[in-house]
Every structure is written in C-alpha cells, then in structure tokens.
Design an enzyme around this catalytic site. Sequence first.
Site, PDB file in Angstrom:
ATOM      1  CG  HIS A 122      37.824  57.457  47.392  1.00 40.40           C
ATOM      2  ND1 HIS A 122      37.333  57.918  48.582  1.00 40.40           N
ATOM      3  CD2 HIS A 122      36.760  57.274  46.579  1.00 40.40           C
ATOM      4  CE1 HIS A 122      36.020  58.003  48.503  1.00 40.40           C
ATOM      5  NE2 HIS A 122      35.647  57.620  47.303  1.00 40.40           N
TER       6      HIS A 122
ATOM      7  CG  ASP B 190      34.094  55.869  39.157  1.00 42.44           C
ATOM      8  OD1 ASP B 190      32.961  55.373  39.118  1.00 42.44           O
ATOM      9  OD2 ASP B 190      34.353  56.939  39.724  1.00 42.44           O
TER      10      ASP B 190
HETATM   11  N1  CMC Z   1      46.525  60.231  39.440  1.00 44.69           N
HETATM   12  C1  CMC Z   1      47.679  60.844  39.795  1.00 44.69           C
HETATM   13  N2  CMC Z   1      47.882  61.471  40.959  1.00 44.69           N
HETATM   14  C2  CMC Z   1      46.851  61.508  41.824  1.00 44.69           C
HETATM   15  C3  CMC Z   1      45.621  60.893  41.538  1.00 44.69           C
HETATM   16  C4  CMC Z   1      45.482  60.248  40.302  1.00 44.69           C
HETATM   17  N3  CMC Z   1      44.317  59.648  39.975  1.00 44.69           N
HETATM   18  N4  CMC Z   1      44.771  61.072  42.580  1.00 44.69           N
HETATM   19  C5  CMC Z   1      45.453  61.784  43.489  1.00 44.69           C
HETATM   20  N5  CMC Z   1      46.723  62.032  43.040  1.00 44.69           N
HETATM   21  C6  CMC Z   1      47.801  62.711  43.778  1.00 44.69           C
HETATM   22  C7  CMC Z   1      47.573  64.209  43.832  1.00 44.69           C
HETATM   23  O1  CMC Z   1      48.218  64.860  42.742  1.00 44.69           O
HETATM   24  C8  CMC Z   1      48.199  64.544  45.146  1.00 44.69           C
HETATM   25  O2  CMC Z   1      49.594  64.534  44.998  1.00 44.69           O
HETATM   26  P1  CMC Z   1      50.516  65.521  45.916  1.00 44.69           P
HETATM   27  O3  CMC Z   1      50.311  65.074  47.313  1.00 44.69           O
HETATM   28  O4  CMC Z   1      51.899  65.303  45.408  1.00 44.69           O
HETATM   29  O5  CMC Z   1      50.023  66.919  45.648  1.00 44.69           O
HETATM   30  C9  CMC Z   1      47.852  63.349  46.037  1.00 44.69           C
HETATM   31  O6  CMC Z   1      47.708  62.256  45.121  1.00 44.69           O
HETATM   32  C10 CMC Z   1      46.567  63.506  46.823  1.00 44.69           C
HETATM   33  O7  CMC Z   1      45.550  63.834  45.896  1.00 44.69           O
HETATM   34  P2  CMC Z   1      44.386  64.880  46.172  1.00 44.69           P
HETATM   35  O8  CMC Z   1      43.921  65.442  44.878  1.00 44.69           O
HETATM   36  O9  CMC Z   1      44.820  65.820  47.258  1.00 44.69           O
HETATM   37  O10 CMC Z   1      43.302  63.937  46.776  1.00 44.69           O
HETATM   38  P3  CMC Z   1      41.803  64.296  46.908  1.00 44.69           P
HETATM   39  O11 CMC Z   1      41.330  63.554  48.077  1.00 44.69           O
HETATM   40  O12 CMC Z   1      41.573  65.767  46.934  1.00 44.69           O
HETATM   41  O13 CMC Z   1      41.174  63.766  45.545  1.00 44.69           O
HETATM   42  C11 CMC Z   1      40.251  62.342  43.922  1.00 44.69           C
HETATM   43  C12 CMC Z   1      40.556  62.530  45.405  1.00 44.69           C
HETATM   44  C13 CMC Z   1      39.331  61.155  43.750  1.00 44.69           C
HETATM   45  C14 CMC Z   1      39.533  63.587  43.377  1.00 44.69           C
HETATM   46  C15 CMC Z   1      41.570  62.124  43.171  1.00 44.69           C
HETATM   47  O14 CMC Z   1      42.224  60.969  43.656  1.00 44.69           O
HETATM   48  C16 CMC Z   1      41.377  62.026  41.657  1.00 44.69           C
HETATM   49  O15 CMC Z   1      41.357  63.050  40.978  1.00 44.69           O
HETATM   50  N6  CMC Z   1      41.241  60.779  41.110  1.00 44.69           N
HETATM   51  C17 CMC Z   1      40.952  60.603  39.702  1.00 44.69           C
HETATM   52  C18 CMC Z   1      39.470  60.797  39.449  1.00 44.69           C
HETATM   53  C19 CMC Z   1      38.640  59.645  39.952  1.00 44.69           C
HETATM   54  O16 CMC Z   1      38.947  58.494  39.731  1.00 44.69           O
HETATM   55  N7  CMC Z   1      37.522  59.992  40.617  1.00 44.69           N
HETATM   56  C20 CMC Z   1      36.577  58.990  41.134  1.00 44.69           C
HETATM   57  C21 CMC Z   1      36.542  58.988  42.621  1.00 44.69           C
HETATM   58  S1  CMC Z   1      35.723  57.539  43.306  1.00 44.69           S
HETATM   59  C22 CMC Z   1      34.093  57.646  42.832  1.00 44.69           C
HETATM   60  C23 CMC Z   1      33.428  58.890  43.241  1.00 44.69           C
HETATM   61  O17 CMC Z   1      33.513  59.319  44.382  1.00 44.69           O
HETATM   62  O18 CMC Z   1      32.737  59.440  42.411  1.00 44.69           O
END
Ligand code: CMC
Length: 427
Positions: free
Chosen positions: A306, A363
Amino acid sequence: MAGTANLNLGDKSVDFATTQGSEGEKAILIKPFRQATGYVALDPGFVNTASCESSITFINGEEGVLHYRGYPIADLVENTSFLEVAHLLIEGHLPTQEEYEGFKNSITYHTLLHENLKRLFELVPTDAHPMSVLSAAVSALATFYQDSLDPMNEDQVRLSIHRLIGKLPTIAAFHYKRSRGQAYIYPDNRLDYAANFMKMMFGFHTEPYEVDEEVARILDQLLILHADHEQNCSTTAVRVVGSSQANLYASVTSGICALSGPLHGGANQAVLEMLQTIHDDGGDVQKFVELARDKTSGFRLMGFGHRVYKAYDPRAHFLQQKVEVVLRKLKVNDPLLNIARKLEEVALSDSYFKDRNLYPNVDFYSGIIYRALGIPVNMFTVMFALGRLPGWIAQWKENLEKGYPICRPRQIYTGETMRKVIPMSER
Ligand code: CMC
C-alpha cells in the site's frame, strides 16, 4: 503549529511557511515556491504531495491507523451502519435519530431509476465489465436529473447526493440481472440499504426473498470499511474533476473509472483471480512468492502493499479475523481461503516483503467474503465503489466548500526543443 522552512538555492535564501495538521502531520506551503525561486516541485505519482487540507479521514500508515472524522474504523464498523457513516463523512457528524431518519428516508426515496435508463443495460453487451457499465450509468444520471447539476447550489447538491447514494446499488443490481438474462427486481424501500441491494441482486419474482439479517450486516460492514480512504487515486480523480466545477455525477464517474484499475480497486478482482491461478497450479504458494520477488517477472502479489500503510492495513485486519466466521455462517468451504492464509504466512516471513513493509491490504480478504456472498468476481470492484461513494462525495463537497482553485499541476518538459516542420515529401 505554523513555522518557517528555509531553502537555500544557489545564492538565494527563501523562507516558506509551514503548517501542521491536528494529528501532527507537517507540511511546507510551496505555492509561492516558483515565484520566489523559479523552481517547481517535481513529484510524479504525488508520492510526497499533500493536495489539500482535509478534516474527513486520517491515516497513520506507519501504525496502521484509520479514522473517519476522528472515529477509529473498528469502532465504526462494530457500532454504526453504513448510512450513519455516510452521514458522518458527508455532513461531518454522526446523525441523531431524527437526522438519521431524514437522511435515510430521502436516500430511500431516490432508489428508483428513470425507466429510460434501463435501456442502457439493454444496449451494452451482456459480458461488459460491470465497472464500465457503472461509470456509463452514473455519467448518464446527469442527463436524466438536470435539475440537480449545479455544484454551487446547496439544495441541488443535497439532492444529487441523495439520488446518487440511493441509485448506485440499483444500477449495480440492474446490470447484474440484465447480464444474467433475469428480470429486474425493483428496490424494496422497506429494507435497509445492504438488504435492499441483496434482494435486487438475488431475488426472483417467483418467490419471496428472505433477507438474512446477519449476511446483510456483513455486507453493510464491508461497505463501511471501504467508505473513505483520504487522497487515494479515485478520490483524487473526483477532487480534480470537481475542482473544475463539474457536476457530482461527472466527478464520481471519474472516481469509478480510476477505481477500476488493478492497482487500485480492481485489485480485489485480481486477488481472487490470482488465488484461483495458484490453486489451479497445485497450490504452491512459495512459487508465487518467488515470482513476486523476481522483478523481471512482472508479477506482483495482488492484495499486498500500500502506498500509505507500511504496517498491517486495519481494514485487512478486520477482514482477516472475520472471513472464517462469515464462511462458517454461510456454510461455504472455499479452498481459496487456505491458499490466502498460506500465502500471507509465507509472504510475511519473507525478507523481500518484510524489508519493504508489504502487508495484506483491504483487497486481500474482501474478495473471499464477496464470493461467499454470491457476488460474481467481476463485480467485486463495484462493491468497492458502492462503499467508497460517501467518501468521494464528502471529498468532492469539501473541495468545493474550501473554494480550492482548479487542479492544474505543472510539469517539467523533456521533449524536443523548437524545430521546424519539414514538408512530408522531404521527411
Ligand atoms: N508484490 C511484489 N512487490 C511489491 C508489491 C507487491 N504487491 N507491492 C509493492 N512491491 C514492491 C515494489 O516492486 C517496490 O520494490 P522496490 O523498492 O524493490 O522497487 C516496493 O515494493 C515499493 O513498491 P511501490 O510500487 O513503489 O509502492 P507504491 O506505493 O507505489 O504502490 C501499490 C502501492 C498498492 C500500487 C503496490 O503495493 C501494488 O501494486 N500492490 C498490488 C496491487 C494492490 O493490491 N492494490 C490495492 C491497493 S489497496 C486498495 C486500494 O487502494 O485500492
């Protein structure tokens, strides 16, 4: 507490005012930044940008805290109804009995759709994604209810709010019925909000529909959990569109579109699909955790991570505790729950997930509950939208009431510098 931040930029030294929220969050007021220094703040994805001051929802992502207007989510989910929470978010306070009756009656009065709107469900392909249909139908409301489009008129705003909350479940259920080739079940205004939705979804004209109060309450609680989450992607979309003084239906339509993406609300559908894939592949969760660790795979564990929570999402915490009770109550034995439990256990003890503070989000478990309730997987994000509606409305309204200017970010241009068009024959 107000203060000053000093920035040294080359030979310039500039002071900026700072501010602090009621829970201690600090910010530098950077509006005069460009005029004073010639620089802008570059922050793609708004990772460190507060777009507004808001008194609706507070999140402490480090400690897994979520409050709506000062009330912890766990307290609200146990002790209030979804419509009370909607009133809390939109009007700013929990309603008295009298206020509640007025609010609920007005919303209930507006549950019917204009009969011509039903033709929309008949025109779209029966396999259309329900989120696309939801956004089209909400956008179309502006064409049917032209008497409540002025965002600067308090009475019209109230009318459009009550209409939208009243009609969204009817839209969702009518499209579901149409997609199944079943007759529409009209709203039953004797029922509570969630119960009415269940009847419109699962009732038939041939027999009476008995609402299971406990099941309806679970659904109501799920709606409360999703009701607001401060400046997330869809809420930001609603605020941005609303800042142009677009009407409520247009603004909420943009929120629905933003929510549909798999990184946002669409994740609840993606989680179920992922769990099913793991199950069909033999149930080796370790293999999928390895895949998620591998940056070249393009695979992420859906329902994990998140932007704000770097601790266990309190909504996921509630659902994680509730899911077994719900499945037992509904007499559902879902093998995907075991996969989910194992996946969580393996991921939470894995260094990749631990180092990045990646925990289950809202989720992760919600889909298993929706599935047990009989809601089709492609409607999971619609359920999220039904819950999030009061939050979108409250944030849209707050944005207008504060008189914020139209949202219009700047950019850093990195394209070609000035050049001359060469005639096509010479290119
Ligand atoms: N699986 C594997 N690696 C992950 C995941 C994941 N679900 N989420 C984040 N990471 C890694 C990402 O690759 C990055 O690694 P590094 O630092 O080595 O580059 C690190 O963790 C930080 O991730 P980020 O993408 O910079 O984090 P963000 O804040 O931009 O993204 C997120 C947040 C929710 C988009 C992301 O965690 C994600 O894609 N999760 C899966 C989709 C999901 O479950 N979304 C629902 C969110 S909660 C409900 C809502 O708000 O709708």
